[in-house]
Motif scaffolding. Structure first.
Motif, PDB file in Angstrom:
ATOM      1  N   ASP A 146       7.175   0.219  24.574  1.00  0.00           N
ATOM      2  CA  ASP A 146       5.830   0.756  24.749  1.00  0.00           C
ATOM      3  C   ASP A 146       5.619   1.024  26.232  1.00  0.00           C
ATOM      4  O   ASP A 146       5.259   0.117  26.984  1.00  0.00           O
ATOM      5  N   ASP A 180       4.363   1.760  29.938  1.00  0.00           N
ATOM      6  CA  ASP A 180       3.113   1.470  30.615  1.00  0.00           C
ATOM      7  C   ASP A 180       2.685   2.670  31.457  1.00  0.00           C
ATOM      8  O   ASP A 180       2.372   2.542  32.642  1.00  0.00           O
ATOM      9  N   GLU A 237      -0.870  10.478  37.438  1.00  0.00           N
ATOM     10  CA  GLU A 237      -1.332   9.114  37.125  1.00  0.00           C
ATOM     11  C   GLU A 237      -2.028   8.491  38.334  1.00  0.00           C
ATOM     12  O   GLU A 237      -3.061   7.817  38.193  1.00  0.00           O
ATOM     13  N   GLU A 242      10.467   0.839  32.931  1.00  0.00           N
ATOM     14  CA  GLU A 242       9.838  -0.093  33.870  1.00  0.00           C
ATOM     15  C   GLU A 242       9.901   0.433  35.303  1.00  0.00           C
ATOM     16  O   GLU A 242       9.000   0.168  36.102  1.00  0.00           O
ATOM     17  N   ALA A 267       7.040   2.964  35.632  1.00  0.00           N
ATOM     18  CA  ALA A 267       5.772   2.264  35.838  1.00  0.00           C
ATOM     19  C   ALA A 267       5.687   1.691  37.250  1.00  0.00           C
ATOM     20  O   ALA A 267       4.623   1.717  37.886  1.00  0.00           O
ATOM     21  N   ASP A 315       2.803   2.396  40.058  1.00  0.00           N
ATOM     22  CA  ASP A 315       2.044   1.278  40.621  1.00  0.00           C
ATOM     23  C   ASP A 315       2.154   1.236  42.141  1.00  0.00           C
ATOM     24  O   ASP A 315       1.159   0.990  42.842  1.00  0.00           O
TER      25      ASP A 315
END
Length: 368
Positions: A4, A6, A204, A344, A347, A351
């Motif tokens: 899933d 992120d 994003e 990951e 993401a 971030d």
């Protein structure tokens, strides 16, 4: 789906499956405009096709975040008497991976068979499916089998007779590779991960930052794959105080390479670029990227890329001495239709970029 993600996976899928070779990024540009518009104070496109969405900050200090939209592809140079197409490359293809691939030829002449073609991403009227064929190995002599492949030897078969091809296809028509985007284990894979994953990160971050202390220009650039051309023009027009570029980078963490050749490794976090063949990033910028990653607990690794350039270099050389940094997505199998990035790591880059922009005050001194 096995994992899933992120981040907005459906947007990444839409971006990567869209078609946009250097100089013809229209379909990708439309998505970028649509997605950036609600989250920026101003949106413009320059004469080359760079899209710039600006979030106004509390100071005149400005930061540009750049990610290129274009993907490698071809332009038709000739239609032979049998209806096969010769092409010229737009960007750095490895000819070893081109045989037995499906492609789409983008023409200006629509046909009845174009509508509702199954199994193809982002195909529209005027687009023709085709294949780059490969002769059966048992029909080749030893010299033919050992011949080094060359891009200029590529021929595209449209499955149509010569007359039909002549009516539909002309020199200058564009060709892109066919591949859907999907999740394989913990990796997202498909064509144009380079560099639509960075375009995703740009969008994003624009969605996430709130009330920045500095003005941020989110720039989706053009023609990076043919010489950083969009970034060079952008650097003059925008003239930022600080530039951060986003791009994919090599992850040779696969059989056949020693640890010293990996450059980066999938699953180890965002890549903080120290150098590539186009740029040596500002030590003060990459140190602050590291400090932000450490303070926020964001997985990261350092990137020293021995060959290959990015928009980072284009932004540094355009308008004088601009401090530059770059965040990279570790990616296996670059410049193929199976480019693969760890979810990951995707993401982590988003971030890190968001945290860096949120914490930038414009008061730090990046001079050396």
């Amino acid at each position: 789906m096995a994992v899933d993600p992120d981040f907005d996976y459906e947007l990444l899928k839409r971006l990567t499956e869209a078609r946009g070779v250097p100089g013809y990024e229209d379909r990708v540009r439309e998505i970028v405009r649509e997605e950036l518009s609600p989250h920026v104070d101003g949106l413009r496109t320059d004469a080359m096709g760079n899209v710039v969405g600006t979030v106004e900050g509390d100071s005149e200090y400005s930061v540009v975040v750049a990610a290129h939209m274009d993907e490698i592809g071809f332009m038709v140079t000739h239609v032979d008497d049998d209806g096969f197409l010769a092409v010229d490359s737009l960007g750095g293809f490895d000819p070893r991976v081109l045989k037995a691939q499906r492609v789409t030829v983008h023409t200006e002449v629509p046909g009845p068979e174009d509508s509702g073609v199954e199994g193809t991403a982002s195909r529209s009227d005027g687009d023709l499916p085709g294949v780059i064929g490969s002769a059966p190995p048992h029909t080749l002599d030893e010299e033919q089998r050992e011949k080094t492949p060359k891009t200029e030897d590529v021929r595209i078969d449209l499955g149509l007779d010569a007359e039909a091809v002549e009516e539909r296809v002309s020199p200058g028509d564009l060709v892109t590779m066919d591949q859907d985007t999907g999740i394989v284990g913990e990796h997202v894979t498909g064509k144009a991960i380079d560099n639509r994953v960075s375009v995703l990160a740009l969008i994003e971050a624009a969605r996430r930052i709130e009330d920045p202390a500095v003005t941020v220009h989110f720039a989706a650039t053009v023609q990076e794959e043919v010489g950083l051309r969009g970034a060079r023009a952008l650097g003059v027009d925008v003239d930022p105080d600080l530039a951060i570029a986003l791009d994919t980078t090599v992850a040779n963490d696969v059989p056949g390479f020693g640890a010293e050749e990996h450059v980066t490794e999938l699953g180890e976090g965002a890549g903080i670029k120290l150098k590539d063949s186009s740029v040596i990033t500002s030590p003060k910028v990459h140190r602050r990227l590291r400090e932000v990653a450490e303070s926020e607990g964001i997985a990261h690794q350092f990137e020293v890329l021995p060959a290959g350039g990015t928009d980072t270099g284009g932004l540094q050389t355009s308008a004088g001495a601009t401090p530059v940094g770059a965040i990279s997505f570790p990616t296996r199998y670059l410049h193929t239709v199976t480019e693969s990035a760890h979810v990951e790591d995707v993401a982590a880059v988003i971030d890190l970029l968001t945290a860096f922009l949120d914490s930038e005050t414009g008061e730090g001194d990046y001079r050396l």
